[in-house]
Scaffold this motif. Sequence first.
Motif, PDB file in Angstrom:
ATOM      1  N   MET B 453      36.984  10.091  29.191  1.00  0.00           N
ATOM      2  CA  MET B 453      36.623   9.868  27.794  1.00  0.00           C
ATOM      3  C   MET B 453      36.886  11.141  27.010  1.00  0.00           C
ATOM      4  SD  MET B 453      32.468   9.953  27.807  1.00  0.00           S
ATOM      5  CE  MET B 453      32.141   8.880  29.182  1.00  0.00           C
ATOM      6  N   ALA B 454      37.140  10.941  25.716  1.00  0.00           N
ATOM      7  CA  ALA B 454      37.340  12.092  24.853  1.00  0.00           C
ATOM      8  C   ALA B 454      35.962  12.610  24.496  1.00  0.00           C
ATOM      9  CB  ALA B 454      38.089  11.670  23.596  1.00  0.00           C
ATOM     10  N   HIS B 455      35.577  13.715  25.080  1.00  0.00           N
ATOM     11  CA  HIS B 455      34.226  14.201  24.828  1.00  0.00           C
ATOM     12  C   HIS B 455      34.274  15.475  24.005  1.00  0.00           C
ATOM     13  CE1 HIS B 455      34.609  17.410  27.816  1.00  0.00           C
ATOM     14  NE2 HIS B 455      35.297  16.542  28.505  1.00  0.00           N
ATOM     15  N   SER B 456      33.174  15.745  23.384  1.00  0.00           N
ATOM     16  CA  SER B 456      33.096  16.880  22.485  1.00  0.00           C
ATOM     17  C   SER B 456      33.148  18.183  23.275  1.00  0.00           C
ATOM     18  CB  SER B 456      31.784  16.785  21.716  1.00  0.00           C
ATOM     19  OG  SER B 456      31.507  18.004  21.109  1.00  0.00           O
ATOM     20  N   ASN B 457      33.769  19.170  22.697  1.00  0.00           N
ATOM     21  CA  ASN B 457      33.787  20.485  23.325  1.00  0.00           C
ATOM     22  C   ASN B 457      32.754  21.399  22.672  1.00  0.00           C
ATOM     23  OD1 ASN B 457      34.888  20.924  20.865  1.00  0.00           O
ATOM     24  ND2 ASN B 457      36.644  22.103  21.595  1.00  0.00           N
ATOM     25  N   GLN B 458      31.921  20.818  21.851  1.00  0.00           N
ATOM     26  CA  GLN B 458      30.989  21.613  21.065  1.00  0.00           C
ATOM     27  C   GLN B 458      29.680  21.841  21.807  1.00  0.00           C
ATOM     28  OE1 GLN B 458      31.625  22.527  17.513  1.00  0.00           O
ATOM     29  NE2 GLN B 458      33.609  22.221  18.505  1.00  0.00           N
ATOM     30  N   MET B 459      29.101  22.980  21.495  1.00  0.00           N
ATOM     31  CA  MET B 459      27.743  23.216  21.988  1.00  0.00           C
ATOM     32  C   MET B 459      26.782  22.677  20.949  1.00  0.00           C
ATOM     33  SD  MET B 459      27.504  26.943  23.581  1.00  0.00           S
ATOM     34  CE  MET B 459      28.406  27.422  25.036  1.00  0.00           C
ATOM     35  N   ARG B 460      25.690  22.150  21.456  1.00  0.00           N
ATOM     36  CA  ARG B 460      24.673  21.659  20.538  1.00  0.00           C
ATOM     37  C   ARG B 460      23.370  22.332  20.866  1.00  0.00           C
ATOM     38  NH1 ARG B 460      28.216  20.184  18.028  1.00  0.00           N
ATOM     39  NH2 ARG B 460      29.029  18.090  17.670  1.00  0.00           N
ATOM     40  N   GLU B 461      22.627  22.614  19.833  1.00  0.00           N
ATOM     41  CA  GLU B 461      21.298  23.119  20.104  1.00  0.00           C
ATOM     42  C   GLU B 461      20.421  21.915  20.398  1.00  0.00           C
ATOM     43  OE1 GLU B 461      19.695  25.836  17.286  1.00  0.00           O
ATOM     44  OE2 GLU B 461      17.733  25.831  18.275  1.00  0.00           O
TER      45      GLU B 461
END
Lengths: 107, 581
Positions: B453-461
Motif C-alpha cells: 500500500m502507498a503509506h505515508s512517510n510522515q511522522m505524526r505526533e
Amino acid sequence: MTRRDGGQQAAPKASSSTWNLRLYIAGLTPRAVAAFENLKQICEAHLAGQYHIEVIDLLKTPQLAKGDQIIAVPTLVRKLPEPVRKIIGDLSNTEKVLVGLDLRPRT
Amino acid sequence: MPRLKRKANSPLSKCPTGIQGLDEITEGGLPRGRPTLVCGGAGSGKTLLGMEFLVRGITQYHEPGVFLSFEETAEELATNVASLGFPVQDLIQQERLALDFVRVERSEIAETGEYDLEGLFVRLGAAIDTVKAKRVVLDTIEALFAGLPNEAILRAELRRLFRWLKQKQVTALITGERGDGHLTRHGLEEYVSDCVIVLDHRVINQIATRRLRIVKYRGSRHGTNEYPTLIDESGLSVLPISSLGLTYPVSTDRIATGIPRLDAMLGGKGYYKGSSILISGTAGTGKTSLAAIFVESVCRQGGTALYCAFEESPEQVCRNMRSIGIDLDPWRKKGRLHFHAVRPTVYGLEMHLATLHKQIQNLHPLALVMDPVTNLLSVGAPDEAQAMLMRVIDFAKSQGITAVFTSLTSGGDALEQSEVGISSLMDTWLLVRVLETNGERNRLLYVLKSRGMAHSNQMREFQLSDQGIQLQDVYLGAGTVLTGSARLVQEAQDRATFLAEQQAAQQRAQALRDEQATLESQTTALRARIEHIQAERQAVQAQEEARAEAACADQGALATARWADAPTAPHPRRARKGDGR
C-alpha cells in the motif's frame, strides 16, 4: 478351552503332594522333544509317582500363552506346588532344572 | 522451510497416523508394512504415541490394531489413555483392538539350555489374527532384556521378530528407552531401521518442552527439524513449523485501525485484512493503546477479537484503556472481545501456541492481539520464540485473522529492530518512539513499512488523552521537527507573527481606504465647483445673448426707423447665435 495332554506321562492320581507341571511348546520341534524327554527323566528320578505333566502346544492353542505369560518356548511351568516357577530352555542342564524346581536348594 | 510435495507415484506406501502434524512431517505417515522405532526418555510420550497411532488407525482409517505392552497391564493402559478420550475398552469389545500385557519377571525365570521366543510370536500372531490387525505396537520390547538372561538368543529372536512382522504386512511401532550415546538402551535401532522417531522431553529454565524428530526414514523424504510436540486432553500433536507453507489466500479488503488519521497514513483505508502488524517501541510509548483501539474498532464493527495479554490482567487493560477514552468493557460483556491473559512463564512456548490455536479455532476471531510478544522471550530462547511467532503468524494468516503484535524495544537497542526478530515476517510495522526535548517526552508515530500500500512517510505526533488517541502533524519548518510544547510554542509564535502581519495589512488597507475617501470627497468638491462654474458660464452666456438680442432689436428698430424696406435684416443675429454654443 482345550488342553492338549501329552498323554505320555505316568502318575498316580492327584494327592496333596502332586506336582503339577506344564510344558509349553510350539510345534514338535527337536528342542521341544528334547525338553520333554529331559523333563520326564528328571521327574522319574526325583518325583516318581507324584507328578503330572501337561504339554501345551501353542501352535494349536495360542490363547493359552497369555495365562502363564509365556514368551519363550519351551517353558516349563510348575503350577503346583506354589509358588509358580518357570524354567525356559530345553532343560538340558539337570542341575539347573532341579534348582529351578526347588528340588535342590539354591547355592 | 518450504513445504515438500509428496510425489504422486511414491514407491513407498504410507500408513497415516492420524496424529496432528506427524503425518505432515512424515509426508503421509509411517512406512506401511514396516516397523518404526520410537525412542525417547521416560515420560516422553512413547506409549501415548503408540496408543494414539492404534486408536486413530481404528477410528479414522479402519485399521484394527494390537497393542503388546511389556510395562503396563491392559487395565492400567486403558485407564491411562481414557483420560485422553480414547475409547480403548469399547474398541476392545468391538474386537477392533487387542491389548496384551506381557510380563517378564526375571526372578521367576530360570534358564536351562536352548530356547526361542516362539511363545511371543504365537501370542502376537494370535492377537493379530483375532482382530485382523494392520497395526501393531510393541511397548517397550526392551523390557525383554531385563527379563531374559541370554542376550544372544534375545537379539537373534528380535531380528527374527521384525522380519516376521514385515512378512505379516503389519505396520509396527516399536518403542525403546533412550540410551546413553545410542538411540535406545539396547540398540534396537540395529533391527528397526526403516523409520526412527526420537521423542524428547527436556527442561530449559524450569520449563518443559516436548520435541519430536525423525532421525531417519528410509525411502522417503521427511521433515528433519525438531518439532515441538504437545500432549493435551486430545492427545499428541506435533506442530510442524512448515505445516502451513506460504500458500494462504490474501485479501485486498481493508480493516480500520480505529484512528482515522492512521487509516489515512496507511493509504487511506487502514490495515489489510488478514495481515500481521507489528507495533514496536520503547516502554510507555502507547503500544497497548494502539492495539486496544484497533480491537475496539473491530468490535464496534461487529467483529470478534482475541486479546492475549501477557503482562496485564483483562481488568487492568480495560481500566487503563478507559482512561484514554477506549471502553472495552461493553464488548467483553457482549462476548465480542475475549481476553486470554496468562503469564508467559505459566507454560512453555508450545503450550502457548497450542492454547492459542485452540482459542482461535473456538472463536474464529477477526482480530488477534498479542501484547507483548517480547514477554515470550522469558519462556524460550529468541529463536524458539521467533519460531513460535512465525507459526502464530502463519496460522493467523491462514485463518484470515488480522494479527497485531506489540514488541517492547528496550532502551539501549536500535529502534528499528524488533527484539524477537520477527519484523521481516510482518506486513505492517508501526513504530512508536519518544522524543525528548525541552524537558519533556513526546510520542512520535510513523509507518516503518506497510507492504502493498502507498503509506505515508510522515511522522505524526501521537497524543493520548481522555478523548482517545490523536495524531497531530509535527511542526516542520526552518529545518526542524518540533513536537509537544515546543511545537505549541512555535505554533503560537507563528500565530502571533501571522496576527501582527494581518493587523499591519489591515491598517494599511484602512489608510488607503481613507486616502481614497479623501480624494473622492475632494473630487466631489471640485465637481461641485465645476458645476458652479458651468452654471455661471451659462448665466453669463444667457446674459450675453439677451444683451445681443436687445442690441439687435435696438438695431432693427433703428433701421426700420431709417429704411423700412431692408429684407436681410435677421442674418447677422443667426450667425452670432451659432458661435455662442
